[in-house]
Motif scaffolding. Structure first.
Motif, PDB file in Angstrom:
ATOM      1  N   ILE A  21       0.831  -1.219   0.000  1.00 35.12           N
ATOM      2  CA  ILE A  21       0.000   0.000   0.000  1.00 35.12           C
ATOM      3  C   ILE A  21       0.860   1.261   0.000  1.00 35.12           C
ATOM      4  N   GLU A  22       2.096   1.164   0.477  1.00 33.70           N
ATOM      5  CA  GLU A  22       2.982   2.335   0.474  1.00 33.70           C
ATOM      6  C   GLU A  22       3.430   2.725  -0.930  1.00 33.70           C
ATOM      7  N   LEU A  23       3.187   1.856  -1.914  1.00 36.80           N
ATOM      8  CA  LEU A  23       3.506   2.177  -3.303  1.00 36.80           C
ATOM      9  C   LEU A  23       2.432   3.058  -3.947  1.00 36.80           C
ATOM     10  N   TYR A  24       1.299   3.252  -3.256  1.00 37.18           N
ATOM     11  CA  TYR A  24       0.161   4.000  -3.778  1.00 37.18           C
ATOM     12  C   TYR A  24       0.100   5.411  -3.197  1.00 37.18           C
ATOM     13  N   ALA A  25      -0.347   6.364  -4.004  1.00 35.19           N
ATOM     14  CA  ALA A  25      -0.625   7.722  -3.539  1.00 35.19           C
ATOM     15  C   ALA A  25      -1.863   7.688  -2.646  1.00 35.19           C
ATOM     16  N   GLU A  26      -2.001   8.667  -1.772  1.00 32.83           N
ATOM     17  CA  GLU A  26      -3.150   8.730  -0.853  1.00 32.83           C
ATOM     18  C   GLU A  26      -4.481   8.673  -1.588  1.00 32.83           C
ATOM     19  N   ASP A  27      -4.568   9.362  -2.723  1.00 35.19           N
ATOM     20  CA  ASP A  27      -5.829   9.447  -3.465  1.00 35.19           C
ATOM     21  C   ASP A  27      -5.856   8.515  -4.679  1.00 35.19           C
ATOM     22  N   ALA A  28      -5.078   7.455  -4.632  1.00 34.23           N
ATOM     23  CA  ALA A  28      -4.988   6.516  -5.758  1.00 34.23           C
ATOM     24  C   ALA A  28      -6.343   5.876  -6.051  1.00 34.23           C
ATOM     25  N   VAL A  29      -6.491   5.422  -7.284  1.00 36.13           N
ATOM     26  CA  VAL A  29      -7.688   4.707  -7.731  1.00 36.13           C
ATOM     27  C   VAL A  29      -7.248   3.339  -8.229  1.00 36.13           C
ATOM     28  N   LEU A  30      -7.962   2.297  -7.827  1.00 34.16           N
ATOM     29  CA  LEU A  30      -7.706   0.946  -8.307  1.00 34.16           C
ATOM     30  C   LEU A  30      -9.005   0.407  -8.898  1.00 34.16           C
ATOM     31  N   GLU A  31      -8.911  -0.188 -10.081  1.00 34.95           N
ATOM     32  CA  GLU A  31     -10.076  -0.780 -10.734  1.00 34.95           C
ATOM     33  C   GLU A  31      -9.777  -2.233 -11.058  1.00 34.95           C
ATOM     34  N   GLY A  44     -16.445  -1.813  -9.418  1.00 30.32           N
ATOM     35  CA  GLY A  44     -15.102  -2.366  -9.401  1.00 30.32           C
ATOM     36  C   GLY A  44     -14.048  -1.310  -9.143  1.00 30.32           C
ATOM     37  N   ILE A  45     -14.464  -0.141  -8.666  1.00 29.64           N
ATOM     38  CA  ILE A  45     -13.560   0.996  -8.486  1.00 29.64           C
ATOM     39  C   ILE A  45     -13.352   1.279  -7.001  1.00 29.64           C
ATOM     40  N   LEU A  46     -12.100   1.387  -6.615  1.00 33.02           N
ATOM     41  CA  LEU A  46     -11.731   1.745  -5.244  1.00 33.02           C
ATOM     42  C   LEU A  46     -11.004   3.078  -5.268  1.00 33.02           C
ATOM     43  N   ARG A  47     -11.292   3.913  -4.281  1.00 29.98           N
ATOM     44  CA  ARG A  47     -10.673   5.239  -4.214  1.00 29.98           C
ATOM     45  C   ARG A  47      -9.985   5.427  -2.869  1.00 29.98           C
ATOM     46  N   GLY A  48      -8.704   5.736  -2.929  1.00 31.85           N
ATOM     47  CA  GLY A  48      -7.933   6.015  -1.723  1.00 31.85           C
ATOM     48  C   GLY A  48      -7.306   4.775  -1.114  1.00 31.85           C
ATOM     49  N   PHE A  55      -9.083  -4.100   0.096  1.00 29.01           N
ATOM     50  CA  PHE A  55      -9.118  -5.029  -1.034  1.00 29.01           C
ATOM     51  C   PHE A  55      -7.871  -5.921  -1.044  1.00 29.01           C
ATOM     52  N   LEU A  56      -6.709  -5.326  -0.862  1.00 26.84           N
ATOM     53  CA  LEU A  56      -5.467  -6.107  -0.857  1.00 26.84           C
ATOM     54  C   LEU A  56      -5.455  -7.117   0.287  1.00 26.84           C
ATOM     55  N   ASN A  57      -5.908  -6.697   1.454  1.00 26.22           N
ATOM     56  CA  ASN A  57      -5.956  -7.602   2.598  1.00 26.22           C
ATOM     57  C   ASN A  57      -6.905  -8.766   2.354  1.00 26.22           C
ATOM     58  N   GLU A  58      -8.073  -8.491   1.805  1.00 20.92           N
ATOM     59  CA  GLU A  58      -9.042  -9.556   1.545  1.00 20.92           C
ATOM     60  C   GLU A  58      -8.532 -10.498   0.459  1.00 20.92           C
ATOM     61  N   GLY A  59      -7.918  -9.956  -0.583  1.00 15.08           N
ATOM     62  CA  GLY A  59      -7.349 -10.798  -1.637  1.00 15.08           C
ATOM     63  C   GLY A  59      -6.260 -11.705  -1.101  1.00 15.08           C
ATOM     64  N   ARG A 106       2.995   8.723 -10.664  1.00 14.72           N
ATOM     65  CA  ARG A 106       3.388  10.126 -10.540  1.00 14.72           C
ATOM     66  C   ARG A 106       4.165  10.300  -9.251  1.00 14.72           C
ATOM     67  N   ASN A 107       5.273  11.009  -9.349  1.00 17.73           N
ATOM     68  CA  ASN A 107       6.134  11.253  -8.176  1.00 17.73           C
ATOM     69  C   ASN A 107       6.509   9.951  -7.462  1.00 17.73           C
ATOM     70  N   GLY A 108       6.722   8.898  -8.239  1.00 14.99           N
ATOM     71  CA  GLY A 108       7.169   7.625  -7.698  1.00 14.99           C
ATOM     72  C   GLY A 108       6.091   6.791  -7.027  1.00 14.99           C
ATOM     73  N   LEU A 109       4.806   7.205  -7.157  1.00 12.33           N
ATOM     74  CA  LEU A 109       3.705   6.476  -6.529  1.00 12.33           C
ATOM     75  C   LEU A 109       2.630   6.124  -7.553  1.00 12.33           C
ATOM     76  N   ILE A 110       1.923   5.037  -7.303  1.00 15.27           N
ATOM     77  CA  ILE A 110       0.826   4.616  -8.171  1.00 15.27           C
ATOM     78  C   ILE A 110      -0.367   5.531  -7.895  1.00 15.27           C
ATOM     79  N   VAL A 111      -0.869   6.184  -8.952  1.00 18.60           N
ATOM     80  CA  VAL A 111      -2.046   7.042  -8.794  1.00 18.60           C
ATOM     81  C   VAL A 111      -3.286   6.402  -9.412  1.00 18.60           C
ATOM     82  N   ASN A 112      -3.075   5.514 -10.358  1.00 23.05           N
ATOM     83  CA  ASN A 112      -4.187   4.822 -11.002  1.00 23.05           C
ATOM     84  C   ASN A 112      -3.711   3.422 -11.371  1.00 23.05           C
ATOM     85  N   HIS A 113      -4.452   2.414 -10.938  1.00 23.66           N
ATOM     86  CA  HIS A 113      -4.074   1.015 -11.174  1.00 23.66           C
ATOM     87  C   HIS A 113      -5.293   0.296 -11.718  1.00 23.66           C
ATOM     88  N   ARG A 114      -5.172  -0.201 -12.941  1.00 25.63           N
ATOM     89  CA  ARG A 114      -6.263  -0.952 -13.555  1.00 25.63           C
ATOM     90  C   ARG A 114      -5.782  -2.368 -13.827  1.00 25.63           C
TER      91      ARG A 114
END
Length: 133
Positions: A21-31, A44-48, A55-59, A106-114
């Protein structure tokens, strides 16, 4: 970009969700089409980071799955701020869930992950959804 490619795979494979989760920006979106199945959400969209971490924990909790082999060819593609790689269906040891990971960085962090599933993995999703009706 290469660091995200390497770390995301390593942390996901080892179930290190706190590091992941530290690889993601605070306001990242995952689909992902897996979101409604794992966390009972209509979309299927997660925000933040909070939603993404749940989601990662449950997976992680629901693995192992014999079709998650974590095989990659070592090929990845970068164009601008986009990083893409595949977990192909066919592996040296048989078939696995076929997934394409697409990330905007962006800036070394994931901002959008599909996460896009291939035909083989989609069949598994359909079966799981029908069983959990």
């Amino acid at each position: 970009m290469k660091e995200i490619y390497e770390k995301w795979h390593k942390y996901a494979k080892k179930r290190e969700t706190k590091a992941l989760i530290e690889l993601y920006a605070e306001d990242a979106v995952l689909e992902s089409p897996l979101v409604p199945i794992l966390i009972n959400k209509d979309s299927g969209i997660l925000r933040g980071k909070t939603e993404i971490l749940a989601f990662l924990n449950e997976g992680t909790r629901r693995r192992p799955n014999e079709l998650v082999r974590w095989y990659r060819t070592g090929k990845y593609f970068i164009t601008g701020d986009v990083l893409v790689w595949e977990y192909p269906r066919q592996t040296p040891d048989g078939e696995q869930v076929d997934i394409l990971e697409l990330m905007e960085i962006r800036n070394g962090l994931i901002v959008n992950h599909r996460i896009y599933w291939g035909w083989f993995g989609t069949q598994m999703l359909i079966k799981s959804a029908l069983e959990n009706k």
